[in-house]
Design an enzyme around this catalytic site. Structure first.
Site, PDB file in Angstrom:
ATOM      1  N   HIS A  15     -21.248   2.278  32.505  1.00 14.26           N
ATOM      2  CA  HIS A  15     -21.368   3.061  33.734  1.00 14.26           C
ATOM      3  C   HIS A  15     -21.966   4.429  33.438  1.00 14.26           C
ATOM      4  CE1 HIS A  15     -18.482   0.082  35.471  1.00 14.26           C
ATOM      5  NE2 HIS A  15     -19.330   0.216  36.470  1.00 14.26           N
TER       6      HIS A  15
ATOM      7  N   ASP B 183     -26.195  -4.159  42.219  1.00 13.79           N
ATOM      8  CA  ASP B 183     -25.154  -3.681  41.305  1.00 13.79           C
ATOM      9  C   ASP B 183     -24.770  -4.721  40.252  1.00 13.79           C
ATOM     10  OD1 ASP B 183     -23.344  -1.878  40.321  1.00 13.79           O
ATOM     11  OD2 ASP B 183     -21.794  -2.310  41.805  1.00 13.79           O
TER      12      ASP B 183
ATOM     13  N   HIS C  65     -27.488   2.683  33.994  1.00 14.69           N
ATOM     14  CA  HIS C  65     -27.046   1.682  34.981  1.00 14.69           C
ATOM     15  C   HIS C  65     -27.503   2.107  36.379  1.00 14.69           C
ATOM     16  CE1 HIS C  65     -24.583  -1.041  37.337  1.00 14.69           C
ATOM     17  NE2 HIS C  65     -23.838  -0.049  37.800  1.00 14.69           N
TER      18      HIS C  65
ATOM     19  N   HIS D 144     -24.222   5.262  43.230  1.00 11.51           N
ATOM     20  CA  HIS D 144     -23.121   4.379  43.608  1.00 11.51           C
ATOM     21  C   HIS D 144     -21.973   4.372  42.595  1.00 11.51           C
ATOM     22  CE1 HIS D 144     -24.719   1.568  40.655  1.00 11.51           C
ATOM     23  NE2 HIS D 144     -23.579   0.915  40.754  1.00 11.51           N
ATOM     24  N   ASP D 145     -22.222   4.813  41.379  1.00 13.89           N
ATOM     25  CA  ASP D 145     -21.136   4.900  40.380  1.00 13.89           C
ATOM     26  C   ASP D 145     -20.987   6.329  39.851  1.00 13.89           C
ATOM     27  OD1 ASP D 145     -20.017   2.346  40.254  1.00 13.89           O
ATOM     28  OD2 ASP D 145     -21.600   1.597  38.946  1.00 13.89           O
TER      29      ASP D 145
END
Ligand SMILES: Nc1ncnc2c1ncn2[C@@H]1O[C@@H]2COP(=O)(O)O[C@H]2[C@H]1O
Ligand SMILES: [Zn+2]
Length: 828
Positions: A112, A261, A116, A152-153
């Site tokens: 993460h 994802d 990514h 998103h992360d």
């Protein structure tokens, strides 16, 4: 949630972490400028030219872009889609937005991390290009999709929600154990939009943009997979999808991001395989934490009882295939066919590996001279181990989390250790000591405990960019008609020739227009040597005394900066780069420093700010005082505890700026002072515990005062607070139990890429994984009397928000510089 314009407001993700500066891969080539320019210039451009193709390799872009793949790709996409023009966005702010996002990812996470994010964004870009989708999209939806994908992360701690709940992390409390990480990613994204100044430029769209980004990011919660899948299937079965309808379109964008994802299993093998190793590396790291905390070890995180191949076959079978089958049913395109083919062949390879492992284990157990079985890949693909992980291993119901929540920490027993034995190991061989995960560096091969395992090596993956060249380039959907010519000869002419300008110059030239490139260049690269352009990530020193001094210094500096900004915002606009720069809020100084990866050059921005005429003489005096304070602080703080302080940054000019991850300026408040909040008056001495920069947004006051609890719906912290909580590392688990001091230190200072070696430095704070609670006893000594302050996310007056510091979450509090705290305190 603040969707109304907030003048002068900036934001940052809720937690901060130390970010090791990425080493330029090409430093060694610095002598040969010509070669260097050629190599990187061509490669970045080549990759960006082909970034609409499924063969895209984020690792390669990361390498050739000198570790800046995220902003390089995203600025390029913004340009390519015509978003810069359409929304009249300042390219410097956009660059800053993506730099902030990049910085918000922990590059110490094996999986993460910002690569990514780059990978998922590129996948999302591919999906947006699909004929069934692209013709329906509006510019704001494209922008939301790209930002949602890349962020998103954001600020992912490298452990999953289950872990955060089990360890009573403040984020779990804040988001009530529901989509904990995703909510945090979204709130952090909004912070970056604010702090970069992009939100300010998107005022008419801000509400819509934020909500869409929220819906997209929240959809990536893997625990909600079934919910989305069922709905998607139903639509497809009944043929009810109509993308001219906004809600249907947004649903498909959610599915797109979900697919992006988890798209790594559908990439070409070299890329997919690399992601698989990385994600398992991160799982095993979490398993190690769980073991040390004596928590039940999550099965997919337990390196002793599972293997990478097993995890992969399970993930492919139960998570990826069901979703991608539907995705393929919907898209029914060349891309989706290609993805399904790749998924299938990758699946076979993993199943073959799993079968080989099984055979090897059997072989080991028998330990006889059985003939070696040479499984063909085809045969292997037919064999699925009975031990293949089930869907439940990947998607855990919330009730599981609760049941496994740590109540107290039991002492590890011999029995519990034996319980972890692998079946292939004789009982009497079971080591009773806990195994050590061997952490690897990014560029080093991973070494598994079992060298015979097929996944004992990690491929370097640095030569894969040639795959890209097999694919054709595509054209922009928004800018295709606008006559824009990307990468024109003119752009080429403007590219720098010096190797010192390696980054971001060649990338800029590749990713935006000529004018934008030169504007970015003029902002990011000045002509004076600079002492410190690296990120100012200093965290408050652990000692309360020093911490207080530090905080008061940062309070004063933030006042100066905001004052200057207000003055300047009234001045007429200009297009000169200098004046445009001055429009950027001053409190963004520390962050903008990271815009330049070129440490050898002075940023014009910094220069401009350092010589800002608007700085009042009183502010100058304050700066002088701050210099003094900072110098004292530097002396007082043990160098071993100041990991985040780059010695080069100790020059006064740098120290006088607010630090990006500095605490949120809660000064020490004397017992007799009242604290005025938006919701009423908060009485000291409860306020001795001050909020840290990464404090969550909701306000819940929780008092530990002689066992009296003022607020009942907060999880009590069941261990005595101690000084070590100041020294928490970001990616360390939250609320670590009160282990013995050496163990605790050990745990808090663990580091990923150590290659088996432990770092000597200790007591570093990093970002989000840990407790954001600060406990300080009233008399600055360590005691049990602690206060927890959490800030509520309810609407608060704009006047308060306007005073908010950069590192605060959007909807938080403001601290008056006179020591008065303005905060919406509720339910006290
Ligand atoms: N190749 C993989 N193997 C196992 N799990 C994965 C793989 N790729 C992604 N995941 C998991 O799927 C999750 C999707 O959301 P996240 O990116 O937050 O975290 C991801 C991982 O936990
Ligand atoms: Zn993700």
């Amino acid at each position: 949630m603040g969707c109304t314009p907030i003048p002068g407001c900036s934001g940052r993700f809720l937690t901060m972490h130390k970010r090791r500066r990425k080493k330029l891969q090409t430093r060694a080539l610095i002598q040969d400028h010509g070669i260097l320019d050629d190599i990187h210039h061509g490669q970045v451009q080549r990759i960006l030219d082909n970034c609409g193709l499924w063969g895209f390799n984020a690792f390669t872009l990361e390498t050739v872009a000198g570790g800046r793949s995220l902003p390089v790709l995203c600025v390029h996409l913004f340009y390519w889609y015509g978003l810069l023009d359409h929304f009249k966005l300042d390219v410097v702010r956009v660059w800053k937005l993506f730099t902030l996002i990049e910085e918000g990812y922990h590059n110490t996470n094996p999986y993460h991390n910002s690569i990514h994010a780059t990978d998922v964004t590129q996948a999302m870009h591919c999906f947006l290009q699909e004929e069934k989708i692209r013709r329906f999209l509006s510019p704001i939806e494209i922008m939301a999709s790209l930002i949602g994908a890349v962020a998103h992360d954001l600020d992912h701690p490298g452990v999953n929600q289950h872990f955060l709940i089990s360890t009573s992390n403040h984020l779990a409390t804040l988001y009530e154990n529901s989509s904990v990480l995703e909510n945090h990613h979204w709130r952090s994204t909004v912070g970056c939009l604010l702090e970069s100044g992009v939100a300010e430029q998107l005022l008419p769209y801000r509400n819509e943009l934020e909500l869409l980004i929220r819906d997209l990011i929240l959809a990536t919660d893997i625990n909600r997979q079934q919910e989305f899948l069922t709905k998607f299937k139903k639509h497809l079965d009944e043929g009810t999808l109509d993308l001219s309808k906004t809600d249907h379109r947004h649903f498909i964008l959610q599915i797109s991001l979900k697919c992006a994802d988890i798209s790594n299993p559908t990439r070409p093998w070299d890329i997919s395989h690399k992601w698989s190793l990385k994600v398992c590396d991160e799982f095993f790291r979490q398993g190690e934490f769980e073991r040390k905390l004596n928590l039940p070890v999550t099965s997919i995180c337990d390196q002793q009882s599972t293997s990478i191949a097993k995890i992969q076959t399970g993930f492919f079978k139960f998570v990826v295939t069901p979703l991608f089958m539907e995705w393929h049913r919907f898209l029914d395109s060349n891309l989706s066919t290609n993805m399904m083919d790749l998924l299938e062949s990758n699946r076979k390879r993993w199943e073959a590996k799993e079968a080989a492992e099984q055979a090897e284990e059997t072989h080991t157990e028998l330990s006889d001279a059985e003939p070696e079985i040479d499984f063909s890949e085809e045969e292997m693909s037919k064999t699925t181990s009975p031990e293949t992980l089930s869907v439940a291993e990947f998607v855990k119901p919330t009730s599981d989390f609760r049941s496994s929540r740590r109540q107290s920490l039991a002492v590890p027993t011999v029995e519990s250790a034996i319980g972890l034995r692998r079946h292939s190991v004789p009982v009497n061989m079971e080591p009773l000591s806990l195994p050590r995960t061997i952490y690897r560096r990014e560029s080093l091969p991973i070494r598994r405990h079992s060298p015979a395992r097929s996944e004992s090596r990690i491929s370097s993956g640095l030569c894969e960019e040639d795959e890209l060249m097999r694919f054709e380039s595509r054209s922009s959907i928004l800018s295709s008609g606008s006559g824009k010519q990307h990468f024109s000869a003119e752009d080429n002419m403007e590219r720098p020739l010096s190797a010192e300008n390696l980054l971001p110059e060649p990338s800029i030239a590749s990713m935006t227009s000529c004018a934008a490139a030169s504007r970015l260049s003029s902002v990011l690269q000045g002509h004076q040597p600079v002492k410190a352009l690296t990120r100012q990530q200093t965290f408050p020193p652990p000692q309360p005394y020093i911490r207080m001094r530090y905080m008061s210094a940062t309070v004063e500096m933030s006042t100066c900066a905001e004052t200057v900004h207000e003055d300047e915002s009234r001045s007429s606009s200009s297009h000169s780069s200098h004046e445009n720069i001055s429009k950027i809020p001053q409190y963004t100084i520390p962050s903008i420093a990271v815009l330049s990866p070129n440490n050898g050059r002075q940023s014009e921005l910094l220069e401009a700010l350092a010589t800002k005429p608007a700085m009042s003489s009183s502010n100058k005096r304050e700066q002088e005082e701050n210099k003094e304070k900072c110098c004292k602080m530097a002396k007082l703080t043990d160098s071993g505890q100041k990991e985040n302080v780059d010695p080069r940054r100790m020059s006064s000019i740098i120290l006088s700026k607010r630090r990006g991850s500095a605490p949120v300026t809660l000064p020490f408040i004397r017992g007799e002072e009242s604290i005025i909040s938006a919701g009423g008056v908060m009485r000291p001495p409860d306020i001795n515990a001050l909020r840290r920069g990464s404090m969550p947004a909701d306000v819940i006051k929780y008092k530990y005062d002689d066992g009296h609890q003022e607020k009942s719906n907060v999880q009590p912290v069941d261990q005595p607070y101690n000084l070590w909580q100041y020294q928490r590392r970001g990616s360390a688990p939250t609320d670590l139990p009160p282990l013995g001091s050496s163990e605790r230190r050990d745990l808090l200072t663990r580091h990923t890429s150590l290659n088996g070696k432990r770092r000597k430095k200790q007591l570093r704070r990093r970002s989000s994984g840990g407790s954001e609670t600060i406990c300080v006893s009233a008399d600055h000594t360590l005691s049990e009397s602690c206060t927890r302050l959490l800030i509520h996310r309810n609407d608060i007056p704009e006047t308060l928000l306007a005073r908010r510091r950069g590192s605060l979450p959007i909807e938080v509090l403001t601290v008056g510089h006179s020591g008065i705290l303005f905060a919406p305190i509720i339910q006290i």
